[in-house]
Design a protein around this motif. Sequence first.
Motif, short mmCIF file in Angstrom:
data_model
loop_
_atom_site.label_atom_id
_atom_site.label_comp_id
_atom_site.label_asym_id
_atom_site.label_seq_id
_atom_site.Cartn_x
_atom_site.Cartn_y
_atom_site.Cartn_z
N TRP A 1 0.84 -1.19 0.00
CA TRP A 1 0.00 0.00 0.00
C TRP A 1 0.88 1.26 0.00
N GLN A 2 1.93 1.24 0.85
CA GLN A 2 2.80 2.41 0.94
C GLN A 2 3.54 2.67 -0.37
N VAL A 3 3.88 1.60 -1.08
CA VAL A 3 4.59 1.72 -2.35
C VAL A 3 3.61 2.09 -3.48
N ASN A 4 2.43 1.50 -3.46
CA ASN A 4 1.49 1.65 -4.56
C ASN A 4 0.05 1.71 -4.05
N PRO A 5 -0.37 2.81 -3.41
CA PRO A 5 -1.73 2.88 -2.87
C PRO A 5 -2.76 2.94 -4.01
N PRO A 6 -3.95 2.36 -3.80
CA PRO A 6 -4.98 2.47 -4.84
C PRO A 6 -5.38 3.94 -5.01
N ALA A 7 -5.63 4.35 -6.25
CA ALA A 7 -5.99 5.75 -6.55
C ALA A 7 -7.25 6.15 -5.79
N GLY A 8 -7.20 7.31 -5.14
CA GLY A 8 -8.37 7.82 -4.42
C GLY A 8 -8.42 7.42 -2.96
N PHE A 9 -7.38 6.73 -2.47
CA PHE A 9 -7.39 6.26 -1.08
C PHE A 9 -6.11 6.67 -0.37
N LYS A 10 -6.26 6.91 0.94
CA LYS A 10 -5.11 7.23 1.77
C LYS A 10 -5.29 6.55 3.11
N GLN A 11 -4.31 5.75 3.51
CA GLN A 11 -4.39 5.08 4.80
C GLN A 11 -3.84 6.01 5.86
N LYS A 12 -4.58 6.19 6.95
CA LYS A 12 -4.09 7.00 8.05
C LYS A 12 -3.16 6.15 8.89
N VAL A 13 -1.96 6.62 9.08
CA VAL A 13 -0.95 5.84 9.79
C VAL A 13 -1.27 5.78 11.28
N THR A 14 -1.35 4.55 11.79
CA THR A 14 -1.53 4.33 13.23
C THR A 14 -0.57 3.21 13.63
N ASP A 15 -0.52 2.93 14.90
CA ASP A 15 0.35 1.83 15.35
C ASP A 15 -0.45 0.54 15.55
N ASN A 16 -1.67 0.51 15.02
CA ASN A 16 -2.53 -0.66 15.20
C ASN A 16 -2.70 -1.39 13.87
N LEU A 17 -1.99 -2.50 13.72
CA LEU A 17 -2.06 -3.28 12.49
C LEU A 17 -3.45 -3.91 12.31
N GLN A 18 -4.17 -4.09 13.41
CA GLN A 18 -5.46 -4.78 13.37
C GLN A 18 -6.63 -3.88 12.96
N ARG A 19 -6.44 -2.57 12.98
CA ARG A 19 -7.50 -1.64 12.56
C ARG A 19 -6.89 -0.57 11.68
N TRP A 20 -7.35 -0.51 10.44
CA TRP A 20 -6.89 0.52 9.53
C TRP A 20 -8.01 1.53 9.34
N ILE A 21 -7.64 2.79 9.28
CA ILE A 21 -8.58 3.86 8.92
C ILE A 21 -8.12 4.36 7.55
N ILE A 22 -9.04 4.32 6.59
CA ILE A 22 -8.70 4.65 5.22
C ILE A 22 -9.60 5.78 4.72
N GLU A 23 -8.98 6.80 4.18
CA GLU A 23 -9.71 7.92 3.61
C GLU A 23 -10.07 7.60 2.16
N VAL A 24 -11.33 7.81 1.82
CA VAL A 24 -11.84 7.54 0.46
C VAL A 24 -12.24 8.88 -0.17
N ASN A 25 -11.71 9.14 -1.35
CA ASN A 25 -12.12 10.34 -2.10
C ASN A 25 -13.02 9.92 -3.25
N GLY A 26 -14.20 10.53 -3.33
CA GLY A 26 -15.13 10.23 -4.42
C GLY A 26 -14.48 10.51 -5.76
N ALA A 27 -14.71 9.63 -6.72
CA ALA A 27 -14.10 9.76 -8.05
C ALA A 27 -14.70 10.95 -8.80
N ALA A 28 -13.83 11.62 -9.58
CA ALA A 28 -14.28 12.75 -10.41
C ALA A 28 -15.36 12.28 -11.37
N GLY A 29 -16.32 13.15 -11.61
CA GLY A 29 -17.39 12.83 -12.56
C GLY A 29 -18.48 11.92 -12.01
#
Length: 163
Positions: free
Chosen positions: A29-57
């Motif tokens: 993910w850090q090397v090649n994140p999917p377009a439109g997404f950003k993972q919020k860095v935390t120290d908890n491997l068991q719970r990820w918080i991911i920001e989703v941006n609505g696609a243009a158009g």
Amino acid sequence: MTSPSASASTRKALSKIACNRLQKELLEWQVNPPAGFKQKVTDNLQRWIIEVNGAAGTLYANETYQLQVDFPEHYPMEAPQVIFLHPAPLHPHIYSNGHICLDILYDSWSPAMTVSSICISILSMLSSSSAKKRPEDNDRYVRNCRNGRSPKETRWWFHDDKV
């Protein structure tokens, strides 16, 4: 797993296989994140918080939402629990409590899937929507989910492959 807000101490620890897999996915993910997404860095491997941006158009262009991904002890053999944090997008397959009616999160889960592939499926679901509205049974469903019921405890009916 208890409720989506359960603290890490009340969940079962990840197996070694799950830890290794998630560390590999996180690195990818850090090397090649999917377009439109950003993972919020935390120290908890068991719970990820991911920001989703609505696609243009699309109806969700310029809107940002957050997904919470909770990984079970036996990931990837068992699907993660994925919900939208409040406020969840208005969508025919997303309940106001953040639960998502998407078959790959439940019955159609495969260990070959990754967090990236889940995110791409969710963005595709959002992008293909023709109307911003809640599922018809939203109020009843949300009422039945009080007391922290997990979406994985729901018996979903996947009868609609279009939005």
